[in-house]
Design a protein around this motif. Structure first.
Motif, short mmCIF file in Angstrom:
data_model
loop_
_atom_site.label_atom_id
_atom_site.label_comp_id
_atom_site.label_asym_id
_atom_site.label_seq_id
_atom_site.Cartn_x
_atom_site.Cartn_y
_atom_site.Cartn_z
N CYS A 171 0.85 -1.20 0.00
CA CYS A 171 0.00 0.00 0.00
C CYS A 171 0.88 1.25 0.00
O CYS A 171 1.95 1.24 0.60
N PRO A 172 0.48 2.29 -0.72
CA PRO A 172 -0.85 2.51 -1.34
C PRO A 172 -0.93 2.10 -2.80
O PRO A 172 -1.68 2.70 -3.57
N ALA A 173 -0.18 1.09 -3.21
CA ALA A 173 -0.20 0.66 -4.61
C ALA A 173 -1.60 0.21 -5.02
O ALA A 173 -2.37 -0.31 -4.21
N GLN A 174 -1.90 0.41 -6.29
CA GLN A 174 -3.18 -0.04 -6.84
C GLN A 174 -3.06 -1.52 -7.18
O GLN A 174 -2.20 -1.90 -7.98
N PRO A 175 -3.85 -2.39 -6.59
CA PRO A 175 -3.73 -3.83 -6.89
C PRO A 175 -3.90 -4.11 -8.39
O PRO A 175 -4.67 -3.44 -9.07
N PHE A 176 -3.17 -5.10 -8.87
CA PHE A 176 -3.19 -5.42 -10.29
C PHE A 176 -4.54 -5.99 -10.72
O PHE A 176 -4.88 -5.99 -11.90
N LEU A 177 -5.32 -6.47 -9.75
CA LEU A 177 -6.64 -7.04 -10.01
C LEU A 177 -7.64 -6.33 -9.10
O LEU A 177 -7.42 -6.23 -7.89
N ALA A 178 -8.70 -5.81 -9.68
CA ALA A 178 -9.67 -5.06 -8.87
C ALA A 178 -10.53 -5.98 -8.02
O ALA A 178 -10.79 -5.71 -6.84
N VAL A 179 -10.97 -7.09 -8.63
CA VAL A 179 -11.91 -7.97 -7.95
C VAL A 179 -11.50 -9.42 -8.20
O VAL A 179 -11.11 -9.79 -9.32
N TYR A 180 -11.59 -10.27 -7.16
CA TYR A 180 -11.35 -11.70 -7.31
C TYR A 180 -12.56 -12.45 -6.76
O TYR A 180 -12.88 -12.35 -5.58
N GLN A 181 -13.24 -13.15 -7.65
CA GLN A 181 -14.43 -13.93 -7.29
C GLN A 181 -15.41 -13.10 -6.46
O GLN A 181 -15.92 -13.54 -5.42
N GLY A 182 -15.65 -11.89 -6.94
CA GLY A 182 -16.63 -11.03 -6.30
C GLY A 182 -16.13 -10.26 -5.10
O GLY A 182 -16.90 -9.49 -4.49
N VAL A 183 -14.87 -10.42 -4.73
CA VAL A 183 -14.31 -9.75 -3.56
C VAL A 183 -13.31 -8.70 -4.02
O VAL A 183 -12.45 -8.98 -4.87
N ARG A 184 -13.40 -7.50 -3.47
CA ARG A 184 -12.45 -6.44 -3.82
C ARG A 184 -11.05 -6.80 -3.34
O ARG A 184 -10.87 -7.24 -2.20
N VAL A 185 -10.05 -6.61 -4.20
CA VAL A 185 -8.67 -6.96 -3.86
C VAL A 185 -8.00 -5.77 -3.15
O VAL A 185 -8.10 -4.63 -3.61
N GLU A 186 -7.35 -6.06 -2.03
CA GLU A 186 -6.64 -5.03 -1.26
C GLU A 186 -5.15 -5.05 -1.60
O GLU A 186 -4.62 -6.05 -2.08
N CYS A 187 -4.48 -3.94 -1.31
CA CYS A 187 -3.03 -3.90 -1.42
C CYS A 187 -2.43 -4.52 -0.15
O CYS A 187 -3.10 -4.65 0.89
N GLY A 188 -1.17 -4.91 -0.23
CA GLY A 188 -0.51 -5.54 0.90
C GLY A 188 -0.05 -4.53 1.94
O GLY A 188 0.40 -3.44 1.60
N ARG A 189 -0.13 -4.91 3.20
CA ARG A 189 0.29 -4.03 4.28
C ARG A 189 1.52 -4.63 4.97
O ARG A 189 1.44 -5.74 5.51
N PRO A 190 2.66 -3.93 4.94
CA PRO A 190 3.88 -4.44 5.56
C PRO A 190 3.66 -4.83 7.02
O PRO A 190 2.99 -4.11 7.77
N GLY A 191 4.20 -5.97 7.39
CA GLY A 191 4.08 -6.43 8.78
C GLY A 191 2.85 -7.25 9.07
O GLY A 191 2.78 -7.91 10.11
N GLU A 192 1.87 -7.25 8.17
CA GLU A 192 0.64 -8.03 8.41
C GLU A 192 0.88 -9.49 8.05
O GLU A 192 1.54 -9.80 7.06
N ASP A 193 0.35 -10.37 8.86
CA ASP A 193 0.55 -11.81 8.68
C ASP A 193 -0.54 -12.37 7.76
O ASP A 193 -1.72 -12.35 8.10
N TYR A 194 -0.09 -12.88 6.59
CA TYR A 194 -1.05 -13.45 5.63
C TYR A 194 -0.89 -14.96 5.48
O TYR A 194 -1.42 -15.55 4.53
#
Length: 283
Positions: A171-194
């Protein structure tokens, strides 16, 4: 005369064996093999050193970079393939990155911490940079337009997605994909555990890449002095333009410094970058 104690005899035998093996394997064998090599293949035995104006400028067996002090490619020279050997092409640190095709997740840099690029993002970034340098598309499958791995983390890992994150785009980058299977795609947040999410690489719409594979991947040794004919031909227009040469002349030099397949059937024809660049300097 009394016989020496058995433990002394054993030590003396060991010392004699050490002396004989040192003389044979540590002195005689290296001298013989070095002598044969110098007699049969003198250039290769001496390191295949290449000179320019009486000064050694490299080896035909070890790659090197053709960049300025800031690491920017010098336009009039053909560029080598990437290297993972030390800071690049270091014979004392010959190695690969040991990263495999499943290494697709970056560690985004957080406050006070360094990030880490995945192999996928390294490939994507290199492809983008080469494309910009050569005036072609650097797009390739599983890469975002901004040159990182096109990878989502989808939550929950099993079942209908309720959240999707482009984990390699901070973040604040614009995700390369707006929506995935009906869900809005978020940008990545440093330090967050995925780690709990499902990893989903996205191929995208890129077709066959214009940038060859050897332009974006390092060799196993990190010392490869060659590039593919395809990568050399991709660079030829730039080099011809920078030097004010006819494109045909540059292509002729590529052909003159292209080696065939090993033993006539192994591998692919390749171009020695150092020798080609020196030939260009000679005119």
């Amino acid at each position: 005369m009394e016989r020496l104690p058995s433990w002394i005899r054993q030590h003396l035998a060991a010392l004699r064996a050490l002396a004989v093996l040192t003389a044979v394997l540590g002195v005689a064998y290296p001298l013989v093999t070095t002598g044969v090599a110098q007699a049969v293949l003198p250039a290769k035995a001496g390191g295949s050193l290449v000179e320019k104006d009486g000064r050694v400028v490299g080896s035909a067996l070890i790659g090197q970079s053709f960049t300025d002090a800031a690491g920017v490619p010098i336009g009039k020279y053909f560029q080598s393939r990437p290297s993972a050997a030390g800071d690049g092409y270091d014979p004392l640190a010959s190695a690969a990155s040991n990263l495999g095709p499943e290494d697709v997740l970056d560690t985004l840099p957080a406050a006070g911490q360094e990030g880490r690029q995945s192999l996928l993002t390294r490939v994507c970034a290199r492809s983008k940079a080469v494309g910009e340098l050569e005036g072609v598309s650097g797009a390739r499958p599983y890469c975002t337009p901004d040159g990182v791995g096109a990878v989502l983390k989808v939550f929950p890992a099993v079942g209908t997605p309720v959240r999707a994150v482009s984990v390699n785009q901070a973040c604040p980058a614009q995700p390369f994909l707006a929506v995935y299977q009906g869900v809005r795609v978020e940008c990545g947040r440093p330090g967050e555990d995925y780690t709990a999410g499902r990893t989903v690489p996205v191929r995208g719409t890129a077709g066959t890449p214009a940038v060859p594979a050897d332009a974006v991947t390092a060799s196993g040794s990190g010392l490869d002095p060659h590039i593919s004919v395809a990568y050399a031909e991709l660079q030829a227009p730039r080099v011809a333009r920078e030097r004010g040469l006819a494109a045909g002349r540059v292509r002729d030099l590529i052909g003159e410094h292209t080696t065939g397949r090993a033993l006539g059937f192994m591998g692919r024809p390749a171009v020695n970058v150092l020798e080609l660049n020196l030939a260009l300097d000679r005119g």
